[in-house]
Design a protein around this motif. Structure first.
Motif, mmCIF file in Angstrom:
data_model
loop_
_atom_site.group_PDB
_atom_site.id
_atom_site.type_symbol
_atom_site.label_atom_id
_atom_site.label_comp_id
_atom_site.label_asym_id
_atom_site.label_seq_id
_atom_site.Cartn_x
_atom_site.Cartn_y
_atom_site.Cartn_z
ATOM 1 N N VAL A 24 -13.120 -37.912 -6.781
ATOM 2 C CA VAL A 24 -12.027 -38.079 -7.744
ATOM 3 C C VAL A 24 -11.205 -36.820 -8.000
ATOM 4 N N SER A 26 -11.464 -32.230 -8.831
ATOM 5 C CA SER A 26 -12.278 -31.026 -8.890
ATOM 6 C C SER A 26 -12.119 -30.290 -10.212
ATOM 7 N N HIS A 28 -12.966 -26.211 -12.158
ATOM 8 C CA HIS A 28 -13.465 -24.834 -12.066
ATOM 9 C C HIS A 28 -14.632 -24.704 -13.029
ATOM 10 N N GLU A 33 -24.094 -26.817 -13.901
ATOM 11 C CA GLU A 33 -24.299 -27.500 -15.185
ATOM 12 C C GLU A 33 -22.990 -27.574 -15.962
ATOM 13 N N ALA A 34 -22.297 -26.466 -16.028
ATOM 14 C CA ALA A 34 -21.008 -26.445 -16.717
ATOM 15 C C ALA A 34 -20.021 -27.343 -15.974
ATOM 16 N N GLU A 41 -15.871 -34.600 -18.946
ATOM 17 C CA GLU A 41 -14.675 -34.642 -19.797
ATOM 18 C C GLU A 41 -13.454 -35.119 -19.020
ATOM 19 N N GLN A 42 -13.310 -34.613 -17.790
ATOM 20 C CA GLN A 42 -12.107 -34.922 -17.016
ATOM 21 C C GLN A 42 -12.152 -36.293 -16.352
ATOM 22 N N TYR A 43 -13.313 -36.671 -15.836
ATOM 23 C CA TYR A 43 -13.357 -37.864 -14.976
ATOM 24 C C TYR A 43 -14.262 -38.971 -15.501
ATOM 25 N N ARG A 45 -14.580 -39.577 -19.023
ATOM 26 C CA ARG A 45 -14.337 -39.761 -20.446
ATOM 27 C C ARG A 45 -13.817 -41.159 -20.747
ATOM 28 N N ARG A 46 -12.944 -41.674 -19.880
ATOM 29 C CA ARG A 46 -12.235 -42.901 -20.209
ATOM 30 C C ARG A 46 -12.768 -44.151 -19.521
ATOM 31 N N GLN A 47 -13.088 -44.066 -18.244
ATOM 32 C CA GLN A 47 -13.505 -45.307 -17.578
ATOM 33 C C GLN A 47 -15.019 -45.404 -17.457
ATOM 34 N N THR B 7 -9.665 -29.839 -1.697
ATOM 35 C CA THR B 7 -8.686 -29.281 -2.631
ATOM 36 C C THR B 7 -8.436 -27.799 -2.417
ATOM 37 N N LEU B 102 -5.818 -31.899 -15.515
ATOM 38 C CA LEU B 102 -5.726 -32.527 -14.185
ATOM 39 C C LEU B 102 -4.530 -31.960 -13.424
ATOM 40 N N ARG B 105 -4.862 -28.358 -12.180
ATOM 41 C CA ARG B 105 -5.699 -28.350 -10.967
ATOM 42 C C ARG B 105 -4.878 -28.782 -9.742
ATOM 43 N N ARG B 114 -4.302 -21.444 -12.392
ATOM 44 C CA ARG B 114 -4.151 -22.027 -13.731
ATOM 45 C C ARG B 114 -3.876 -20.935 -14.766
ATOM 46 N N ARG B 174 -4.376 -41.730 -12.400
ATOM 47 C CA ARG B 174 -5.328 -41.639 -13.501
ATOM 48 C C ARG B 174 -4.588 -41.523 -14.847
ATOM 49 N N TYR B 177 -2.859 -44.748 -16.184
ATOM 50 C CA TYR B 177 -3.811 -45.683 -16.779
ATOM 51 C C TYR B 177 -3.984 -45.366 -18.270
ATOM 52 N N GLU B 178 -4.100 -44.085 -18.590
ATOM 53 C CA GLU B 178 -4.315 -43.686 -19.985
ATOM 54 C C GLU B 178 -3.042 -43.808 -20.813
ATOM 55 N N LEU B 321 -19.333 -19.788 -21.674
ATOM 56 C CA LEU B 321 -19.577 -20.442 -20.386
ATOM 57 C C LEU B 321 -19.924 -19.398 -19.337
ATOM 58 N N SER B 328 -29.359 -21.514 -15.904
ATOM 59 C CA SER B 328 -30.176 -22.715 -15.763
ATOM 60 C C SER B 328 -30.809 -22.724 -14.381
#
Ligand SMILES: [Fe+2]
Ligand SMILES: [Fe+2]
Lengths: 105, 338
Positions: A24, A26, A28, A33-34, A41-43, A45-47, B7, B102, B105, B114, B174, B177-178, B321, B328
């Protein structure tokens, strides 16, 4: 302001169990884990989502669109397709022949 | 086999991507024939430098507009008139910020980082949509933005989603859709106000009156003024001219505006030309439009101040972050593998 130019992770999203994971986009992130948190959140969250994969982008080895030869079928490969066979036509003619010979008898 | 991600790409200055470079004409011909067949261009592909630069500019402005668009509405979250409206508004604002991520990116795959894009937004160097240079003065402004400006954005984005650059087109699918929820929720808010008390109706009419100019300018300078359009259309960076998008918006939404018992300011002399099947209107003042998008609108300074504050206030998240990175078990294994 280069504080977030972390590694790129490619994101694969699965909508329902049993279906394939689909590429779907990418994110950064400083670590996987992050990357999962950001990908969610990006991919996710909604569907509908049941699973996400993140893969470091440099782990992906890809073919090049320029290598068209790679996927080019040099010869006729219809022998490995169902449309390469005329079973319906053949069986019809066999059945027709039988009816004919029975009629003659 | 090449060790590149889908990408990556985005290395500017690929050989032969400028007019006059050896091989440019041949590459360009192959590129244009691919694009005209409806093929998507991907990050690692050869593309003319002008295509790359136009797309970076376009996607960057689009991303900035999503971020700045969240600001006038975000400010109204504490004052939403009901819990349901508040939840919907929070979700919309969250979506808009997500759209920006999005899009940044997508632009990065063309070779601009960015961080650079966010820096240029905050410093006022990069542009964002004209409509977000104005204040959202009342709750009816929030309703008007969510209905009519999101409607205008949808006209633009559904068109751009058919464009030739793969990562941008995919992000837009995407996003569209929103946007459908933003539009419907905005319409719902407008219906409530239009059919409520006289005070509510007047408040909505007042919002439409004040927003009509920015809305008429939203799709950008008219085709007589706008440059580069031919090239952008040939490269399928853009599929419709600014005026065509504006017409599409007016045809779809003028009847709905009238249906709610609303009008648009007389000075625009809006009328539907039955013979030609198009809306006629007084041409917007495009010098004023340019003046506004260069950072001279009523809310321009406030927008950048808020954006800068948000960026600085968020610094601790980026630091956290960073310092948590690799701590981990999963992180270590990958760090080891890399
Ligand atoms: Fe949006
Ligand atoms: Fe929206």
């Amino acid at each position: 302001m280069s504080d977030t130019q972390w590694q790129i992770f490619e994101v694969f999203h699965q909508q329902v169990r049993g279906e394939p994971h689909v590429y779907v986009g990418s994110v950064h992130a400083p670590d996987p884990e992050a990357a999962l948190i950001l990908a969610k959140e990006q991919y996710g969250r909604r569907q509908a989502s049941v699973s996400l994969w993140v893969v470091p982008e440099d782990a992906i080895t890809a073919t090049s669109y320029e290598d068209v030869d790679m996927f080019d079928h040099g010869t006729d490969k219809s022998y490995r397709e169902s449309f390469g066979y005329e079973t319906t036509k053949r069986i019809k003619s066999i059945v027709a022949d039988r009816t004919e010979s029975r009629g003659e008898a | 086999m090449v060790r590149v991600s889908p990408t990556r790409g985005g290395q500017p200055g690929l050989r032969g991507d400028k007019p006059g470079d050896p091989g440019y004409e041949e590459n360009l011909a192959a590129f244009e024939s691919r694009v005209s067949r409806g093929d998507k261009v991907e990050p690692g592909d050869w593309m003319p430098d002008a295509y790359r630069q136009q797309l970076i500019r376009l996607i960057h402005v689009h991303a900035n507009s999503e971020i700045c668009g969240a600001l006038p509405e975000g400010g109204w979250i504490p004052n939403a008139p009901s819990l349901k409206r508040k939840l919907a508004l929070i979700a919309k604002v969250q979506d808009e910020v997500g759209h920006a991520q999005l899009l940044y990116r997508a632009a990065e795959t063309l070779g601009k980082s960015r961080e650079e894009m966010i820096e240029e937004l905050i410093s006022g160097k990069a542009k964002y949509s004209n409509v977000f240079h104005y204040h959202a003065e009342t709750w009816a402004d929030v309703a008007t933005i969510s209905w009519l400006i999101d409607a205008g954005a949808i006209v633009n984005q559904t068109m751009m989603a058919e464009g030739s650059y793969g990562p941008y087109a995919r992000a837009l699918k995407r996003i569209c859709y929103e946007e459908a929820f933003h539009l419907t929720h905005g319409y719902d808010m407008c219906i409530t106000l239009a059919t409520g008390t006289k005070l509510q109706h007047d408040m909505l009419q007042d919002a439409v009156n004040r927003w009509w100019k920015p809305i008429m300018m939203f799709h950008g300078p008219g085709d007589k003024v706008s440059r580069h359009t031919d090239l952008l259309m040939r490269w399928r960076v853009k599929m419709k001219t600014n005026d065509e998008q504006r017409q599409q918006f007016l045809k779809q939404y003028m009847p709905k505006i009238y249906q709610l018992g609303l009008t648009v300011p007389d000075e625009w002399e809006m009328r539907f030309d039955e013979v030609e099947g198009v809306w006629r209107y007084r041409e917007p003042d495009w010098d004023e439009f340019l003046h506004v998008v260069r950072g001279n609108g009523p809310a321009s300074a406030l927008r950048l101040r808020t954006r800068k504050m948000a960026h600085e206030d968020g610094a601790w998240v980026r630091r956290a972050l960073q310092s948590a990175a690799g701590q981990s078990a999963v992180g270590e294994s990958v760090a080891g593998a890399g």
